[in-house]
Design an enzyme around this catalytic site. Structure first.
Site, short mmCIF file in Angstrom:
data_model
loop_
_atom_site.label_atom_id
_atom_site.label_comp_id
_atom_site.label_asym_id
_atom_site.label_seq_id
_atom_site.Cartn_x
_atom_site.Cartn_y
_atom_site.Cartn_z
N HIS A 68 0.82 -1.22 0.00
CA HIS A 68 0.00 0.00 0.00
C HIS A 68 0.86 1.27 0.00
CE1 HIS A 68 0.82 -1.44 4.04
NE2 HIS A 68 0.76 -0.18 4.47
N CYS A 125 8.00 -0.37 -1.43
CA CYS A 125 7.24 -0.34 -0.18
C CYS A 125 7.66 0.92 0.55
CB CYS A 125 7.41 -1.61 0.64
SG CYS A 125 9.05 -1.93 1.29
N GLY A 126 7.24 1.09 1.80
CA GLY A 126 7.52 2.35 2.48
C GLY A 126 9.01 2.63 2.59
N GLY A 164 11.41 0.21 1.64
CA GLY A 164 12.14 -0.66 0.71
C GLY A 164 12.72 -1.90 1.39
N GLY A 177 11.39 -4.16 3.56
CA GLY A 177 10.58 -5.38 3.55
C GLY A 177 10.61 -6.06 2.20
N ASN A 235 26.39 -5.01 -8.73
CA ASN A 235 25.66 -6.13 -8.13
C ASN A 235 24.75 -6.85 -9.12
OD1 ASN A 235 25.48 -3.62 -5.85
ND2 ASN A 235 26.63 -5.45 -5.29
N ARG A 280 35.56 -8.61 -11.41
CA ARG A 280 35.62 -8.88 -9.97
C ARG A 280 34.23 -8.86 -9.33
NH1 ARG A 280 36.63 -3.55 -10.78
NH2 ARG A 280 35.87 -2.03 -9.28
N HIS A 281 33.30 -8.13 -9.96
CA HIS A 281 31.95 -8.08 -9.40
C HIS A 281 31.22 -9.41 -9.62
CE1 HIS A 281 32.64 -3.93 -8.55
NE2 HIS A 281 32.92 -3.68 -9.83
N ARG A 305 32.38 -11.77 -6.95
CA ARG A 305 31.75 -11.49 -5.65
C ARG A 305 30.29 -11.98 -5.65
NH1 ARG A 305 34.71 -5.61 -5.86
NH2 ARG A 305 36.75 -6.43 -5.31
C1 RB5 Z 1 4.08 -0.35 5.73
O1 RB5 Z 1 3.60 0.43 6.76
C2 RB5 Z 1 5.59 -0.51 5.82
O2 RB5 Z 1 5.94 -1.21 6.96
C3 RB5 Z 1 6.12 -1.17 4.58
O3 RB5 Z 1 5.74 -0.44 3.47
C4 RB5 Z 1 7.62 -1.30 4.47
O4 RB5 Z 1 8.24 -0.09 4.79
C5 RB5 Z 1 8.22 -2.42 5.17
O5 RB5 Z 1 9.42 -2.71 5.04
#
Ligand code: RB5
Length: 143
Positions: free
Chosen positions: A9, A65-66, A68, A70, A99, A132-133, A136
Site C-alpha cells: 500500500h 514499499c515504504g 524498501g 521489507g 551487483n 571482480r563483481h 563477488r
Molecule cells: C508499511 O507500513 C511498511 O511497513 C512497509 O511499506 C515497508 O516499509 C516495510 O518494510
C-alpha cells in the site's frame, strides 16, 4: 523488455505512476499488485514478482514499499534474485554495475516520485561491469 512491478500500500501510488511511465516508454509491464491502497503485506507481492523474474516471465523487476526494506528482504530470499535498494541515482546505477541487481527496490515514503523515476532510468540504463563483481556475486549464495 518485460518489467515486473509490485508494491504494498505504501508504494501503490508510485507503482501506478511508474507503470504509466514505463508503458509510455515502450516497455511491457507485468503488474503483480497490490491493486489498492488498502493495508496489505509486502511479502505477498514480493514473492509473486520474484517468481516471475526467476522463471523468466519478467526480464527484471521493480518493487516499492515504504522503506524498501521489507521488499528487499523478501526478494533476496529467492536464489535467483538480487534485489538492490536505491534512493538516489548513484545507488541505482551501482546496483546494476556492481551487483547486477535484477530487481530495483525503491523506498516510496522517503523519495519523491521524480527521484523514483530517475532511479528507474539510471538502473535500466546501467550495465553490469562483470569481472571482480561477478566473482563477488558468485560468492553470495549459501550452499
Ligand atoms: C508499511 O507500513 C511498511 O511497513 C512497509 O511499506 C515497508 O516499509 C516495510 O518494510
Amino acid at each position: 523488455m518485460k518489467i515486473g512491478i509490485c508494491s504494498d500500500h505504501a508504494g501503490f501510488d508510485y507503482k501506478n505512476r511508474l507503470i504509466s511511465y514505463l508503458l509510455g516508454k515502450g516497455f511491457e509491464v507485468l503488474n503483480f499488485g497490490t491493486n489498492s491502497s488498502d493495508s496489505c503485506d509486502y511479502p505477498d507481492f514480493a514473492h509473486l514478482l520474484a517468481n516471475a523474474v526467476e522463471t523468466g516471465e519478467a526480464d527484471c523487476g521493480i518493487a516499492l514499499c515504504g522503506t524498501g526494506n521489507g521488499m528487499a528482504m523478501t526478494l533476496n530470499q529467492h536464489r535467483g534474485i538480487r534485489a538492490g535498494l536505491a534512493w538516489n541515482t548513484s545507488l541505482a546505477s551501482l546496483a546494476k554495475e556492481h551487483n547486477n541487481a535484477n530487481v530495483l527496490v525503491l523506498p516510496a515514503r522517503f523519495i519523491s516520485y521524480r527521484m523514483a523515476v530517475s532511479c528507474v532510468r539510471a538502473w535500466l540504463d546501467a550495465s553490469f561491469e562483470g569481472g571482480r563483481h561477478q566473482r563477488r556475486i558468485d560468492k553470495i549464495p549459501l550452499s
